[in-house]
Design a protein around this motif. Sequence first.
Motif, PDB file in Angstrom:
ATOM      1  N   SER A  77       0.525  -1.106  -0.110  1.00 28.65           N
ATOM      2  CA  SER A  77      -0.052  -0.103   0.033  1.00 28.65           C
ATOM      3  C   SER A  77       0.887   1.343   0.002  1.00 28.65           C
ATOM      4  CB  SER A  77      -1.018  -0.906   1.438  1.00 28.65           C
ATOM      5  OG  SER A  77      -1.837  -1.475   1.178  1.00 28.65           O
ATOM      6  N   THR A  78       2.056   1.179   0.023  1.00 32.54           N
ATOM      7  CA  THR A  78       3.134   2.171  -0.314  1.00 32.54           C
ATOM      8  C   THR A  78       2.875   3.111  -1.049  1.00 32.54           C
ATOM      9  OG1 THR A  78       4.594   0.963  -0.081  1.00 32.54           O
ATOM     10  CG2 THR A  78       4.224   1.594   2.608  1.00 32.54           C
ATOM     11  N   VAL A  79       2.875   1.743  -2.113  1.00 38.86           N
ATOM     12  CA  VAL A  79       2.455   2.450  -3.893  1.00 38.86           C
ATOM     13  C   VAL A  79       1.127   3.749  -3.650  1.00 38.86           C
ATOM     14  CG1 VAL A  79       2.555   1.986  -5.740  1.00 38.86           C
ATOM     15  CG2 VAL A  79       3.877   0.747  -4.196  1.00 38.86           C
ATOM     16  N   LYS A  80       0.373   3.295  -2.972  1.00 37.58           N
ATOM     17  CA  LYS A  80      -0.850   3.795  -3.095  1.00 37.58           C
ATOM     18  C   LYS A  80      -1.011   5.209  -3.532  1.00 37.58           C
ATOM     19  CE  LYS A  80      -3.274   0.767  -1.704  1.00 37.58           C
ATOM     20  NZ  LYS A  80      -4.597  -0.172  -0.451  1.00 37.58           N
ATOM     21  N   PRO A  81       0.464   6.516  -2.602  1.00 37.09           N
ATOM     22  CA  PRO A  81       0.695   7.666  -3.025  1.00 37.09           C
ATOM     23  C   PRO A  81       0.718   7.787  -4.823  1.00 37.09           C
ATOM     24  CG  PRO A  81       0.815   7.253  -0.916  1.00 37.09           C
ATOM     25  CD  PRO A  81       0.648   5.591  -1.509  1.00 37.09           C
ATOM     26  N   PHE A  82       1.465   6.851  -4.903  1.00 34.10           N
ATOM     27  CA  PHE A  82       2.077   7.097  -5.881  1.00 34.10           C
ATOM     28  C   PHE A  82       0.819   6.801  -7.177  1.00 34.10           C
ATOM     29  CE2 PHE A  82       5.693   6.250  -3.418  1.00 34.10           C
ATOM     30  CZ  PHE A  82       6.267   7.454  -3.821  1.00 34.10           C
ATOM     31  N   THR A  83      -0.178   5.968  -7.339  1.00 37.00           N
ATOM     32  CA  THR A  83      -0.985   5.894  -8.107  1.00 37.00           C
ATOM     33  C   THR A  83      -2.183   6.802  -8.117  1.00 37.00           C
ATOM     34  OG1 THR A  83      -1.079   3.550  -7.330  1.00 37.00           O
ATOM     35  CG2 THR A  83      -3.188   4.414  -8.558  1.00 37.00           C
ATOM     36  N   VAL A  84      -2.524   7.273  -7.056  1.00 35.54           N
ATOM     37  CA  VAL A  84      -3.548   8.859  -6.880  1.00 35.54           C
ATOM     38  C   VAL A  84      -2.910  10.304  -7.255  1.00 35.54           C
ATOM     39  CG1 VAL A  84      -4.062  10.552  -5.181  1.00 35.54           C
ATOM     40  CG2 VAL A  84      -4.606   7.594  -4.826  1.00 35.54           C
ATOM     41  N   ALA A  85      -1.065  10.080  -7.647  1.00 31.35           N
ATOM     42  CA  ALA A  85      -0.567  11.458  -8.143  1.00 31.35           C
ATOM     43  C   ALA A  85      -0.655  10.876  -9.631  1.00 31.35           C
ATOM     44  CB  ALA A  85       0.847  11.057  -7.757  1.00 31.35           C
ATOM     45  N   LEU A  86      -0.846   9.707  -9.760  1.00 31.99           N
ATOM     46  CA  LEU A  86      -0.851   9.948 -11.109  1.00 31.99           C
ATOM     47  C   LEU A  86      -1.846   9.979 -12.215  1.00 31.99           C
ATOM     48  CD1 LEU A  86      -0.166   8.946 -13.852  1.00 31.99           C
ATOM     49  CD2 LEU A  86      -0.990   6.405 -13.384  1.00 31.99           C
ATOM     50  N   GLY A  87      -3.358  10.103 -10.753  1.00 33.56           N
ATOM     51  CA  GLY A  87      -4.749  10.409 -11.052  1.00 33.56           C
ATOM     52  C   GLY A  87      -4.624  11.735 -10.967  1.00 33.56           C
TER      53      GLY A  87
END
Length: 581
Positions: free
Chosen positions: A292-302
């Motif tokens: 889940s530490t990757v989730k902020p970068f998925t959100v940043a992509l959005g």
Amino acid sequence: MSRLSEARYPWRFGLVCFAVVAMAGAIGWRIVDLHIFDREFLQAHGDARSVRHVTIPAHRGLITDRNGEPLAVSTQLMTLWGNPQELMGEKARWGELASTLGVDGQELAKRIEANGKRSFMYLRRGLSPEQGVEVLKLNLSGVYARDEFRRFYPAGEVAAHVVGFTNVDEQGQEGVELAFDEWLRGVPGKRQVLKDRRGKLIKDVQVVSNARRGRTLALSIDLRIQYLAHRALRQALIDFDAKAGSMVLVDVHTGEILAMANQPTYNPNNRSNLDPSAMRNRSLVDVFEPGSTVKPFTVALGLNSGKYLPETVVDTRPGYMSVGRKTVRDVHNYGVLDITGVIKKSSNIGVVRIALDLGGENLYAMLQQVGMGQDTGLGFPGERVGNLPNFRVWKPVETAVMSYGYGLSVTAAQLAHAYAVLANEGKTVPLSLLRLDQKPEAVGVMDPAVANQVLSMLRTVVDEDGGTGSRARIPGYQVGGKTGTVHKVAAGGGYEEKKYRSLFAGVAPISKPRIAGVVVIDEPRPKFGEYYGGFVAAPVFGQVVGGALRLMNVTPDNLPAPEAKPEKLANKAPATAGGRI
């Protein structure tokens, strides 16, 4: 009769006289030849039998932390060696020699006899000068000494994985000692001496060339912060009966690594009972799925795409969804969440919907730009780059699992580097284990506004009620971060059912970020079944980063509002009966 013989053989006397004169001439000629014509040749051979060039050992360069505290120093010692051919004549005193050396007498005797036809063997290395002098006082034929240096590590196990160690000849074997061996290694000098045929010193003639010590190396590590990380990690392993742990802290503006701690560790000053598994710098060698530490970068992509805003809503009902043959689930049915809520609640479904909308290629590009699966440039021996797969054709399930941190692998240092990008307004700077005298050039890889929006979302994870990282709070500072709990990959494929890694990655202080860090706890086995990153790893982050911010004199940004001061009482005498006090 004799006169008759002289008269009869007068040539005999002449022959004797001629022989005497010829021998005198030959001797005279030989003397002239030796002293004039063959002088250089004979002098060279004479010097070869008596003149020696003795090596002057050179100091290895000093390794310090960023504040000049020594992490590796060289101390002068004495090494005793022997000529077994000569020692065979001192057999009666072998016991006395062994006793003074502090070694087993029978073992020493076996070694001397086994090397009896040789002219060199070590008796004992690494003695203090005082111990060496006591042995030399025995005045035994065949016992000699020479000066050497030995590496000593004042910080011991606290900085062992970063600094590394040398062998007995001061050659780098691990860590910085190996990576910068050429820089640290000194250049030995030479001294000309006269020795007799038994090798004993007669005269110290001159210094042919001076020894040149190795160059000093200043690391980016702050030993004070390193100690905090070392202590907190060790306590976490005890509290949660964990297998191992690692922690990396990075200065977000310079890329300097302020602390890199690992457990278990070892003492580089005493490696007699060294466990090889304890030597691994897990922060750079061990790779893992970041979860889940990757989730902020998925959100940043959005957010970076412009299709999503912090207040955009995502429907996560009914708490699960099918992607191909895989079912993605949330811990609870969170219903309809805005983007901030997706991060705060750590919704798998929320990030999967964003990733599927924008495509796996774009997600790959985002993760690559922040350094995942890329070489950090540290040049550390054995460092791994992880794995960020780039599929020729992206299937929905591959995009989905990558959006919440599965299907790729990183090191703790890479993950800390990625969070430093968020903290540095979307700009990346190279990581460094060396102290930098000037700030490196930064490269923008993310819209600064997007990076700041993601930081604000990360703050809700820690500082607001209902966030998964509340145990990482630091009094006086705003903290942002993301928890992660991932199943460990099984040796034969798939995942271990009851083995986890607990993660926390964060930034502080949020208003003006200075430190980005990552904590990894491997296989926590707590008594009460709590193995989540928010419970296991988050407190370590809060404890260490809180101490680091205070040591670095970073201004608090989350102090409570001062209480209103009571109004001053009027400066009047209280009224009493009769007008008296």
